[in-house]
Scaffold this motif. Structure first.
Motif, PDB file in Angstrom:
ATOM      1  N   ALA A  12       0.830  -1.201   0.000  1.00 38.38           N
ATOM      2  CA  ALA A  12       0.000   0.000   0.000  1.00 38.38           C
ATOM      3  C   ALA A  12       0.869   1.258   0.000  1.00 38.38           C
ATOM      4  CB  ALA A  12      -0.908   0.006   1.220  1.00 38.38           C
ATOM      5  N   HIS A  13       0.522   2.224  -0.864  1.00 34.89           N
ATOM      6  CA  HIS A  13       1.168   3.531  -0.873  1.00 34.89           C
ATOM      7  C   HIS A  13       0.319   4.566  -0.146  1.00 34.89           C
ATOM      8  CE1 HIS A  13       4.186   3.055  -4.481  1.00 34.89           C
ATOM      9  NE2 HIS A  13       4.464   2.278  -3.460  1.00 34.89           N
ATOM     10  N   TRP A  14      -0.972   4.654  -0.499  1.00 42.47           N
ATOM     11  CA  TRP A  14      -1.854   5.594   0.174  1.00 42.47           C
ATOM     12  C   TRP A  14      -3.307   5.196  -0.052  1.00 42.47           C
ATOM     13  CZ3 TRP A  14      -4.985   7.628  -3.531  1.00 42.47           C
ATOM     14  CH2 TRP A  14      -4.458   7.861  -4.814  1.00 42.47           C
ATOM     15  N   ALA A  15      -4.189   5.772   0.741  1.00 49.13           N
ATOM     16  CA  ALA A  15      -5.633   5.591   0.590  1.00 49.13           C
ATOM     17  C   ALA A  15      -6.306   6.911   0.927  1.00 49.13           C
ATOM     18  CB  ALA A  15      -6.152   4.488   1.507  1.00 49.13           C
ATOM     19  N   THR A  16      -7.215   7.358   0.049  1.00 45.74           N
ATOM     20  CA  THR A  16      -7.896   8.636   0.245  1.00 45.74           C
ATOM     21  C   THR A  16      -9.402   8.441   0.132  1.00 45.74           C
ATOM     22  OG1 THR A  16      -6.022   9.864  -0.675  1.00 45.74           O
ATOM     23  CG2 THR A  16      -8.145  11.001  -0.601  1.00 45.74           C
ATOM     24  N   ASP A  17     -10.125   8.899   1.141  1.00 43.29           N
ATOM     25  CA  ASP A  17     -11.591   8.860   1.133  1.00 43.29           C
ATOM     26  C   ASP A  17     -12.087  10.044   0.298  1.00 43.29           C
ATOM     27  OD1 ASP A  17     -14.377   9.138   1.793  1.00 43.29           O
ATOM     28  OD2 ASP A  17     -14.005   7.985   3.615  1.00 43.29           O
ATOM     29  N   ILE A  18     -12.867   9.754  -0.761  1.00 44.71           N
ATOM     30  CA  ILE A  18     -13.348  10.849  -1.611  1.00 44.71           C
ATOM     31  C   ILE A  18     -14.856  11.077  -1.465  1.00 44.71           C
ATOM     32  CG2 ILE A  18     -11.444  10.546  -3.236  1.00 44.71           C
ATOM     33  CD1 ILE A  18     -13.452   9.303  -5.204  1.00 44.71           C
ATOM     34  N   GLY A  19     -15.461  10.494  -0.428  1.00 45.93           N
ATOM     35  CA  GLY A  19     -16.773  10.956  -0.014  1.00 45.93           C
ATOM     36  C   GLY A  19     -17.986  10.245  -0.558  1.00 45.93           C
ATOM     37  N   GLY A  20     -17.829   9.057  -1.160  1.00 44.12           N
ATOM     38  CA  GLY A  20     -19.003   8.336  -1.634  1.00 44.12           C
ATOM     39  C   GLY A  20     -18.621   7.040  -2.311  1.00 44.12           C
ATOM     40  N   PRO A  21     -19.601   6.138  -2.521  1.00 43.44           N
ATOM     41  CA  PRO A  21     -19.335   4.895  -3.249  1.00 43.44           C
ATOM     42  C   PRO A  21     -18.814   5.204  -4.654  1.00 43.44           C
ATOM     43  CG  PRO A  21     -21.503   4.856  -2.222  1.00 43.44           C
ATOM     44  CD  PRO A  21     -21.015   6.257  -2.125  1.00 43.44           C
ATOM     45  N   ILE A  22     -17.915   4.357  -5.158  1.00 38.73           N
ATOM     46  CA  ILE A  22     -17.248   4.642  -6.423  1.00 38.73           C
ATOM     47  C   ILE A  22     -17.446   3.479  -7.389  1.00 38.73           C
ATOM     48  CG2 ILE A  22     -15.077   5.353  -7.520  1.00 38.73           C
ATOM     49  CD1 ILE A  22     -14.029   5.782  -4.559  1.00 38.73           C
ATOM     50  N   THR A  23     -17.965   3.785  -8.580  1.00 43.23           N
ATOM     51  CA  THR A  23     -17.967   2.813  -9.681  1.00 43.23           C
ATOM     52  C   THR A  23     -17.208   3.347 -10.887  1.00 43.23           C
ATOM     53  OG1 THR A  23     -20.158   3.625 -10.358  1.00 43.23           O
ATOM     54  CG2 THR A  23     -20.091   1.616  -9.020  1.00 43.23           C
ATOM     55  N   THR A  24     -16.542   4.496 -10.733  1.00 42.17           N
ATOM     56  CA  THR A  24     -15.722   5.047 -11.810  1.00 42.17           C
ATOM     57  C   THR A  24     -14.298   4.522 -11.672  1.00 42.17           C
ATOM     58  OG1 THR A  24     -15.143   7.030 -10.546  1.00 42.17           O
ATOM     59  CG2 THR A  24     -17.116   7.137 -11.912  1.00 42.17           C
ATOM     60  N   GLN A  25     -13.714   4.098 -12.788  1.00 44.85           N
ATOM     61  CA  GLN A  25     -12.348   3.594 -12.765  1.00 44.85           C
ATOM     62  C   GLN A  25     -11.365   4.746 -12.537  1.00 44.85           C
ATOM     63  OE1 GLN A  25     -11.179   1.695 -16.414  1.00 44.85           O
ATOM     64  NE2 GLN A  25      -9.273   0.894 -15.584  1.00 44.85           N
ATOM     65  N   PRO A  26     -10.429   4.608 -11.598  1.00 37.33           N
ATOM     66  CA  PRO A  26      -9.432   5.669 -11.428  1.00 37.33           C
ATOM     67  C   PRO A  26      -8.661   5.867 -12.735  1.00 37.33           C
ATOM     68  CG  PRO A  26      -9.302   4.046  -9.653  1.00 37.33           C
ATOM     69  CD  PRO A  26     -10.198   3.476 -10.690  1.00 37.33           C
ATOM     70  N   THR A  27      -8.487   7.121 -13.129  1.00 41.49           N
ATOM     71  CA  THR A  27      -7.848   7.429 -14.412  1.00 41.49           C
ATOM     72  C   THR A  27      -6.724   8.430 -14.176  1.00 41.49           C
ATOM     73  OG1 THR A  27     -10.042   7.203 -15.407  1.00 41.49           O
ATOM     74  CG2 THR A  27      -8.303   8.074 -16.801  1.00 41.49           C
ATOM     75  N   LEU A  28      -5.554   8.148 -14.758  1.00 39.34           N
ATOM     76  CA  LEU A  28      -4.381   8.973 -14.490  1.00 39.34           C
ATOM     77  C   LEU A  28      -3.932   9.719 -15.735  1.00 39.34           C
ATOM     78  CD1 LEU A  28      -1.340   8.263 -12.299  1.00 39.34           C
ATOM     79  CD2 LEU A  28      -0.921   8.830 -14.687  1.00 39.34           C
ATOM     80  N   VAL A  29      -3.539  10.979 -15.530  1.00 34.34           N
ATOM     81  CA  VAL A  29      -2.886  11.775 -16.565  1.00 34.34           C
ATOM     82  C   VAL A  29      -1.552  12.260 -16.005  1.00 34.34           C
ATOM     83  CG1 VAL A  29      -3.012  13.807 -18.057  1.00 34.34           C
ATOM     84  CG2 VAL A  29      -5.085  12.516 -17.551  1.00 34.34           C
ATOM     85  N   THR A  30      -0.477  12.076 -16.767  1.00 39.51           N
ATOM     86  CA  THR A  30       0.838  12.500 -16.303  1.00 39.51           C
ATOM     87  C   THR A  30       1.112  13.953 -16.700  1.00 39.51           C
ATOM     88  OG1 THR A  30       1.905  11.702 -18.329  1.00 39.51           O
ATOM     89  CG2 THR A  30       1.750  10.162 -16.481  1.00 39.51           C
ATOM     90  N   GLY A  31       1.885  14.632 -15.877  1.00 33.92           N
ATOM     91  CA  GLY A  31       2.376  15.961 -16.216  1.00 33.92           C
ATOM     92  C   GLY A  31       1.329  17.044 -16.339  1.00 33.92           C
ATOM     93  N   VAL A  32       0.220  16.944 -15.614  1.00 35.61           N
ATOM     94  CA  VAL A  32      -0.792  18.003 -15.622  1.00 35.61           C
ATOM     95  C   VAL A  32      -0.235  19.224 -14.889  1.00 35.61           C
ATOM     96  CG1 VAL A  32      -3.133  18.636 -14.944  1.00 35.61           C
ATOM     97  CG2 VAL A  32      -2.631  16.276 -15.622  1.00 35.61           C
ATOM     98  N   GLN A  33      -0.457  20.391 -15.452  1.00 35.47           N
ATOM     99  CA  GLN A  33       0.033  21.613 -14.815  1.00 35.47           C
ATOM    100  C   GLN A  33      -0.859  21.969 -13.617  1.00 35.47           C
ATOM    101  OE1 GLN A  33       2.808  23.508 -15.458  1.00 35.47           O
ATOM    102  NE2 GLN A  33       3.404  21.866 -16.883  1.00 35.47           N
ATOM    103  N   ILE A  34      -0.310  21.804 -12.420  1.00 37.18           N
ATOM    104  CA  ILE A  34      -1.012  22.141 -11.187  1.00 37.18           C
ATOM    105  C   ILE A  34      -0.217  23.258 -10.507  1.00 37.18           C
ATOM    106  CG2 ILE A  34      -1.858  21.328  -8.964  1.00 37.18           C
ATOM    107  CD1 ILE A  34      -3.270  20.002 -11.310  1.00 37.18           C
ATOM    108  N   ASN A  35      -0.797  24.439 -10.499  1.00 42.28           N
ATOM    109  CA  ASN A  35      -0.101  25.615  -9.952  1.00 42.28           C
ATOM    110  C   ASN A  35       1.284  25.780 -10.580  1.00 42.28           C
ATOM    111  OD1 ASN A  35      -2.256  26.229  -8.174  1.00 42.28           O
ATOM    112  ND2 ASN A  35      -1.482  24.732  -6.692  1.00 42.28           N
ATOM    113  N   GLY A  36       1.341  25.550 -11.890  1.00 43.90           N
ATOM    114  CA  GLY A  36       2.575  25.743 -12.626  1.00 43.90           C
ATOM    115  C   GLY A  36       3.564  24.606 -12.539  1.00 43.90           C
ATOM    116  N   LYS A  37       3.211  23.503 -11.878  1.00 50.45           N
ATOM    117  CA  LYS A  37       4.129  22.381 -11.703  1.00 50.45           C
ATOM    118  C   LYS A  37       3.556  21.128 -12.357  1.00 50.45           C
ATOM    119  CE  LYS A  37       6.456  19.625  -8.157  1.00 50.45           C
ATOM    120  NZ  LYS A  37       6.640  19.412  -6.696  1.00 50.45           N
ATOM    121  N   PRO A  38       4.340  20.442 -13.233  1.00 54.86           N
ATOM    122  CA  PRO A  38       3.849  19.182 -13.834  1.00 54.86           C
ATOM    123  C   PRO A  38       3.604  18.134 -12.743  1.00 54.86           C
ATOM    124  CG  PRO A  38       5.793  19.991 -14.986  1.00 54.86           C
ATOM    125  CD  PRO A  38       5.680  20.794 -13.724  1.00 54.86           C
ATOM    126  N   THR A  39       2.402  17.572 -12.726  1.00 54.99           N
ATOM    127  CA  THR A  39       1.998  16.652 -11.667  1.00 54.99           C
ATOM    128  C   THR A  39       1.235  15.479 -12.271  1.00 54.99           C
ATOM    129  OG1 THR A  39       1.738  18.560 -10.183  1.00 54.99           O
ATOM    130  CG2 THR A  39       0.759  16.473  -9.466  1.00 54.99           C
TER     131      THR A  39
END
Length: 435
Positions: A12-39
């Motif tokens: 395990a690396h981390w676990a985050t509660d996002i406030g409800g039951p989830i049936t959406t597949q987690p989807t990742l995008v690399t290098g998104v500009q978040i406050n000017g920083k690729p994330t």
């Protein structure tokens, strides 16, 4: 990179509660500009209507948006909530830095990937005759060029409603066309339930869907209980309804898998509630399946639904089977089908893992990457990593401490990217596992 040699070391690396039951597949995008920083960012949404962006490295919430929900008494959803937000996985467009997400209520949103801000006003896709709560969106929106395709069904199949595909422009979210499974004023039903929405051919020239039953004397009337090919403008090109093993409620409830091996024509696979996997030659779709396999058991709950995965390296299809077949020939768990050099199909292996149950236990779509198949067992709340070649189990979340396991069920596919495995649970948490 996760592979057969190191996947057994996942922790395990981390676990985050996002406030409800989830049936959406987690989807990742690399290098998104978040406050000017690729994330690297993981996106998900909940039945409670919350849409979130998480830091892939830490699980910290970057932004959160609350979308509208719809009241429903349908038992498919959390009765204690009485409402539902987003069911289908959002679609991400890196070229425009947008997320397209459809709420169960039928609103299409275009959000900025970096901030969650609205790119344009929310758009109601449902026509007046099929407005929520009679109609609901279960599947993911599908992006093709400058268009988005959205499919609809009915919560708990309650009438009246007419299943449809809606074509929408990404330029202004205007509805361009609608196609109704049974016609705009035809028999009720014909829902399109598949978690992946529609499938689009690699050249973008054809739209494929698989449909549910109509409420008519013949439940596959019109284009209900069919596999259908349409043009991008939603005009019919070809369709087929396989021979019925029963006359009642034999939905496909699935998104067609499009695949091709070097030696064969383009093919299509679709899972039907009858427990049968139908395989078509896409060039001769109207002639019917070229192979039909009784993989699962035909049950009233219709658990044999979902989307198989295709591995072009091994020329294999992987799919989940919630319950042993009536003959016992195919066990519950994970099934691998090999596409032979003569284009015939045969079972390569069958790994009986997870819960053997037909009740409220849908076939969660597996994924395959770098020689490993990842499979989430729905009501069993367990994720497995399996050798794609041999079918041997390499790892499971049940190998981990109790605090690092999912509880309450897993009803969407996991995601593997950049050496991490992301899992969304019904316990409201997104979890990341890695080396």
């Amino acid at each position: 990179m996760l592979n057969t040699g190191n996947v057994s070391q996942l922790r395990a690396h981390w676990a985050t509660d996002i406030g409800g039951p989830i049936t959406t597949q987690p989807t990742l995008v690399t290098g998104v500009q978040i406050n000017g920083k690729p994330t690297d960012v993981v996106y998900a949404a909940t039945w409670s209507g919350r849409i979130v962006a998480l830091n892939a490295a830490t699980g910290a919430i970057i932004w959160s948006v609350q979308a509208p929900t719809v009241q429903t008494s349908c038992g498919n959803f959390d009765a204690s909530q009485g409402f539902v937000g987003t069911i289908g996985t959002p679609t991400l467009d890196r070229n425009t830095n947008r997320m397209y997400v459809v709420t169960g209520y039928g609103f299409l949103h275009a959000l900025d990937l970096s901030t969650g801000a609205d790119v344009m006003p929310w758009t109601q896709l449902l026509d007046a005759a099929n407005a929520s709560p009679r109609t609901i969106v279960f599947g993911s929106p599908t992006l093709s060029g400058s268009d988005i395709y959205v499919t609809t069904a009915g919560p708990c199949d309650r009438r009246p409603y007419h299943g449809q595909i809606v074509r929408v422009s990404t330029a202004n979210l205007a509805v361009l066309q609608r196609w109704y499974t049974t016609g705009e004023t035809g028999p009720d039903g014909g829902g399109i339930w598949g978690p992946g929405g529609v499938s689009i051919s690699p050249n973008g020239l054809w739209i494929y869907t698989a449909t549910g039953n109509a409420f008519a004397d013949t439940q596959n009337s019109s284009y209900a209980e069919h596999v259908v090919r349409l043009t991008p403008y939603l005009t019919i090109d070809a369709a087929n309804a396989p021979p019925l093993s029963t006359t009642v409620d034999v939905d496909f409830g699935a998104t067609p898998l499009l695949f091709q091996t070097p030696a064969c024509h383009p093919m299509l696979a679709a899972m039907q509630k009858t427990g049968i996997l139908h395989i078509y030659d896409r060039n001769t779709l109207a002639d019917g399946p070229i192979y039909s396999f009784q993989i699962g058991r035909s049950t009233p709950s219709g658990g044999f639904i979902g989307l198989p995965a295709f591995d072009p390296a091994l020329n294999r299809i992987y799919l989940a089977n919630p319950v042993d077949s009536s003959t016992g020939l195919v066990r519950h768990g994970l099934v691998a089908l090999s596409i032979q050099s003569d284009c015939s199909v045969a079972i390569a292996w069958n790994l009986p893992v997870g819960v053997n149950s037909a009740g409220a236990n849908p076939a969660i779509s597996p994924i395959v990457a770098n020689g490993v198949v990842y499979y989430a067992d729905g009501i069993g709340s367990e994720v497995f990593a399996v050798d794609a070649q041999s079918g041997s189990q390499l790892w499971s979340t049940n190998n981990l401490p109790q605090a690092d396991r999912v509880t309450g069920g897993i009803f969407t596919s996991p995601t593997v990217v950049n050496g991490q495995l992301f899992v969304a649970g019904f316990d409201h948490k997104i979890r990341a596992y890695g080396l």
